[in-house]
Design a protein around this motif. Structure first.
Motif, PDB file in Angstrom:
ATOM      1  N   PRO A  18       0.804  -1.221   0.000  1.00 37.53           N
ATOM      2  CA  PRO A  18       0.000   0.000   0.000  1.00 37.53           C
ATOM      3  C   PRO A  18       0.839   1.273   0.000  1.00 37.53           C
ATOM      4  O   PRO A  18       0.336   2.337  -0.370  1.00 37.53           O
ATOM      5  N   ALA A  19       2.085   1.165   0.414  1.00 40.20           N
ATOM      6  CA  ALA A  19       2.941   2.354   0.450  1.00 40.20           C
ATOM      7  C   ALA A  19       3.532   2.662  -0.914  1.00 40.20           C
ATOM      8  O   ALA A  19       3.512   3.806  -1.378  1.00 40.20           O
ATOM      9  N   SER A  20       4.048   1.609  -1.560  1.00 42.10           N
ATOM     10  CA  SER A  20       4.745   1.835  -2.827  1.00 42.10           C
ATOM     11  C   SER A  20       3.885   1.557  -4.053  1.00 42.10           C
ATOM     12  O   SER A  20       4.217   1.987  -5.156  1.00 42.10           O
ATOM     13  N   GLY A  21       2.788   0.817  -3.872  1.00 43.16           N
ATOM     14  CA  GLY A  21       1.982   0.416  -5.018  1.00 43.16           C
ATOM     15  C   GLY A  21       2.552  -0.772  -5.764  1.00 43.16           C
ATOM     16  O   GLY A  21       2.009  -1.195  -6.783  1.00 43.16           O
ATOM     17  N   GLU A  22       3.624  -1.356  -5.248  1.00 46.18           N
ATOM     18  CA  GLU A  22       4.283  -2.497  -5.907  1.00 46.18           C
ATOM     19  C   GLU A  22       3.448  -3.765  -5.714  1.00 46.18           C
ATOM     20  O   GLU A  22       2.942  -4.035  -4.625  1.00 46.18           O
ATOM     21  N   VAL A  23       3.301  -4.545  -6.778  1.00 44.49           N
ATOM     22  CA  VAL A  23       2.661  -5.843  -6.692  1.00 44.49           C
ATOM     23  C   VAL A  23       3.715  -6.874  -6.318  1.00 44.49           C
ATOM     24  O   VAL A  23       4.743  -7.005  -6.987  1.00 44.49           O
ATOM     25  N   LEU A  24       3.451  -7.594  -5.227  1.00 44.97           N
ATOM     26  CA  LEU A  24       4.381  -8.624  -4.757  1.00 44.97           C
ATOM     27  C   LEU A  24       3.871  -9.979  -5.218  1.00 44.97           C
ATOM     28  O   LEU A  24       2.742 -10.368  -4.908  1.00 44.97           O
ATOM     29  N   ASP A  25       4.691 -10.682  -5.947  1.00 40.80           N
ATOM     30  CA  ASP A  25       4.299 -11.956  -6.558  1.00 40.80           C
ATOM     31  C   ASP A  25       5.313 -13.021  -6.158  1.00 40.80           C
ATOM     32  O   ASP A  25       6.357 -13.164  -6.779  1.00 40.80           O
ATOM     33  N   PHE A  26       4.987 -13.788  -5.113  1.00 38.48           N
ATOM     34  CA  PHE A  26       5.902 -14.813  -4.620  1.00 38.48           C
ATOM     35  C   PHE A  26       5.577 -16.201  -5.164  1.00 38.48           C
ATOM     36  O   PHE A  26       6.295 -17.149  -4.879  1.00 38.48           O
ATOM     37  N   ALA A  27       4.488 -16.330  -5.929  1.00 32.79           N
ATOM     38  CA  ALA A  27       4.046 -17.658  -6.352  1.00 32.79           C
ATOM     39  C   ALA A  27       3.862 -17.795  -7.857  1.00 32.79           C
ATOM     40  O   ALA A  27       3.404 -18.832  -8.331  1.00 32.79           O
ATOM     41  N   GLY A  28       4.205 -16.777  -8.623  1.00 30.04           N
ATOM     42  CA  GLY A  28       4.063 -16.859 -10.078  1.00 30.04           C
ATOM     43  C   GLY A  28       2.673 -16.551 -10.580  1.00 30.04           C
ATOM     44  O   GLY A  28       2.291 -16.977 -11.679  1.00 30.04           O
ATOM     45  N   GLY A  29       1.923 -15.787  -9.815  1.00 35.88           N
ATOM     46  CA  GLY A  29       0.554 -15.479 -10.204  1.00 35.88           C
ATOM     47  C   GLY A  29       0.447 -14.654 -11.471  1.00 35.88           C
ATOM     48  O   GLY A  29      -0.460 -14.852 -12.280  1.00 35.88           O
ATOM     49  N   ARG A  30       1.381 -13.728 -11.650  1.00 35.53           N
ATOM     50  CA  ARG A  30       1.326 -12.891 -12.865  1.00 35.53           C
ATOM     51  C   ARG A  30       1.516 -13.729 -14.115  1.00 35.53           C
ATOM     52  O   ARG A  30       0.831 -13.527 -15.127  1.00 35.53           O
ATOM     53  N   ALA A  31       2.431 -14.666 -14.068  1.00 42.46           N
ATOM     54  CA  ALA A  31       2.661 -15.532 -15.222  1.00 42.46           C
ATOM     55  C   ALA A  31       1.432 -16.379 -15.523  1.00 42.46           C
ATOM     56  O   ALA A  31       1.056 -16.563 -16.688  1.00 42.46           O
ATOM     57  N   ASP A  32       0.774 -16.862 -14.478  1.00 40.88           N
ATOM     58  CA  ASP A  32      -0.418 -17.676 -14.694  1.00 40.88           C
ATOM     59  C   ASP A  32      -1.586 -16.841 -15.203  1.00 40.88           C
ATOM     60  O   ASP A  32      -2.412 -17.336 -15.989  1.00 40.88           O
ATOM     61  N   LEU A  33      -1.668 -15.584 -14.779  1.00 43.48           N
ATOM     62  CA  LEU A  33      -2.682 -14.698 -15.356  1.00 43.48           C
ATOM     63  C   LEU A  33      -2.439 -14.522 -16.850  1.00 43.48           C
ATOM     64  O   LEU A  33      -3.382 -14.547 -17.648  1.00 43.48           O
ATOM     65  N   ALA A  34      -1.179 -14.343 -17.219  1.00 50.62           N
ATOM     66  CA  ALA A  34      -0.850 -14.179 -18.635  1.00 50.62           C
ATOM     67  C   ALA A  34      -1.170 -15.446 -19.425  1.00 50.62           C
ATOM     68  O   ALA A  34      -1.603 -15.380 -20.583  1.00 50.62           O
ATOM     69  N   LEU A  35      -0.960 -16.607 -18.796  1.00 49.63           N
ATOM     70  CA  LEU A  35      -1.254 -17.881 -19.440  1.00 49.63           C
ATOM     71  C   LEU A  35      -2.728 -18.259 -19.347  1.00 49.63           C
ATOM     72  O   LEU A  35      -3.154 -19.241 -19.940  1.00 49.63           O
ATOM     73  N   ARG A  36      -3.485 -17.477 -18.587  1.00 51.31           N
ATOM     74  CA  ARG A  36      -4.907 -17.718 -18.378  1.00 51.31           C
ATOM     75  C   ARG A  36      -5.141 -19.131 -17.840  1.00 51.31           C
ATOM     76  O   ARG A  36      -5.889 -19.926 -18.408  1.00 51.31           O
ATOM     77  N   GLN A  37      -4.480 -19.418 -16.714  1.00 51.79           N
ATOM     78  CA  GLN A  37      -4.633 -20.729 -16.107  1.00 51.79           C
ATOM     79  C   GLN A  37      -4.740 -20.629 -14.591  1.00 51.79           C
ATOM     80  O   GLN A  37      -4.228 -19.698 -13.974  1.00 51.79           O
TER      81      GLN A  37
END
Length: 225
Positions: A18-37
């Motif tokens: 909430p301070a920096s607006g950075e998305v923290l992705d420790f599990a590969g969620g962004r990649a799976d969103l891109a792969l739509r899975q």
């Protein structure tokens, strides 16, 4: 990080600083969103052992979002699907209602069938597969295919309408016979009784149960059915 690694699916494991607006992705969620899975965080079997309802949630998210279920996650559901029977009827009902009403009911039920979950939570619906219908009235095919087509046509249904559509032909497998043509004698009455049993098993309210019973009886008594 430790909190995220105990969550269900990678797409649900993204955090926002909430301070920096950075998305923290420790599990590969962004990649799976891109792969739509939909992919379980870590070992799928372990995630599903923690809460068997997550198997239904995987189906719901994949259907609603138009995603696939990642291969290892899918295979884990196929292996463990019978454990959904240990989950309370109320929790199963709530996930089922979401699958039916969030806009992708046909896809949801195709996934329930493919994973093996359908036979565990709704064996009466699974029994529709392979039940032939008179082609002069139903050129689309068996009762299961017809029901999937009806689910696909729903737009913003109420809970009772969605359950009525799902169960409107639930009596056909039990009443199937071949005479001068394929017939389903008294399937509306049989189906209405079955619908009551199903609704009560899943802990729907009495008023919802009565409305679905009436829908199944009325639709089933249409002269072309």
């Amino acid at each position: 990080r430790q909190d995220v690694l105990r969550r269900d699916f990678t797409v649900n494991a993204l955090l926002l600083d909430p301070a920096s607006g950075e998305v923290l992705d420790f599990a590969g969620g962004r990649a799976d969103l891109a792969l739509r899975q939909i992919r379980a965080v870590g070992d799928p079997a372990r995630r599903f052992a923690e809460d068997h309802l997550r198997m239904l949630r995987a189906v719901r998210f994949a259907a609603r979002l138009g995603f696939t279920i990642e291969e290892k996650t899918f295979e884990a559901i196929r292996e463990l699907h019978s454990r959904i029977r240990a989950i309370s009827a109320e929790r199963v009902r709530d996930e089922l209602v979401r699958i039916l009403t969030e806009g992708a009911a046909r896809r949801g039920f195709e996934l329930l069938d493919a994973t093996g979950l359908l036979g565990d939570i709704l064996p009466e619906v699974a029994a529709m597969k392979g039940v032939e219908q008179p082609p002069e009235f139903h050129p689309e095919g068996d009762v299961w295919t017809h029901t999937l087509m009806m689910l696909e046509r729903m737009r913003n249904p109420s809970v009772t309408l969605a359950m009525g559509v799902l169960l409107h032909d639930v009596g056909k497998p039990r009443t199937f016979r071949v005479a001068d043509r394929i017939r389903f004698d008294q399937h509306a009455e049989v189906g209405a009784d079955m619908a009551v049993e199903i609704m009560q098993r899943l802990r729907f309210s009495n008023s919802e149960t009565r409305r679905v019973e009436a829908l199944v009886k009325r639709v089933g008594n249409h002269p072309a059915v």
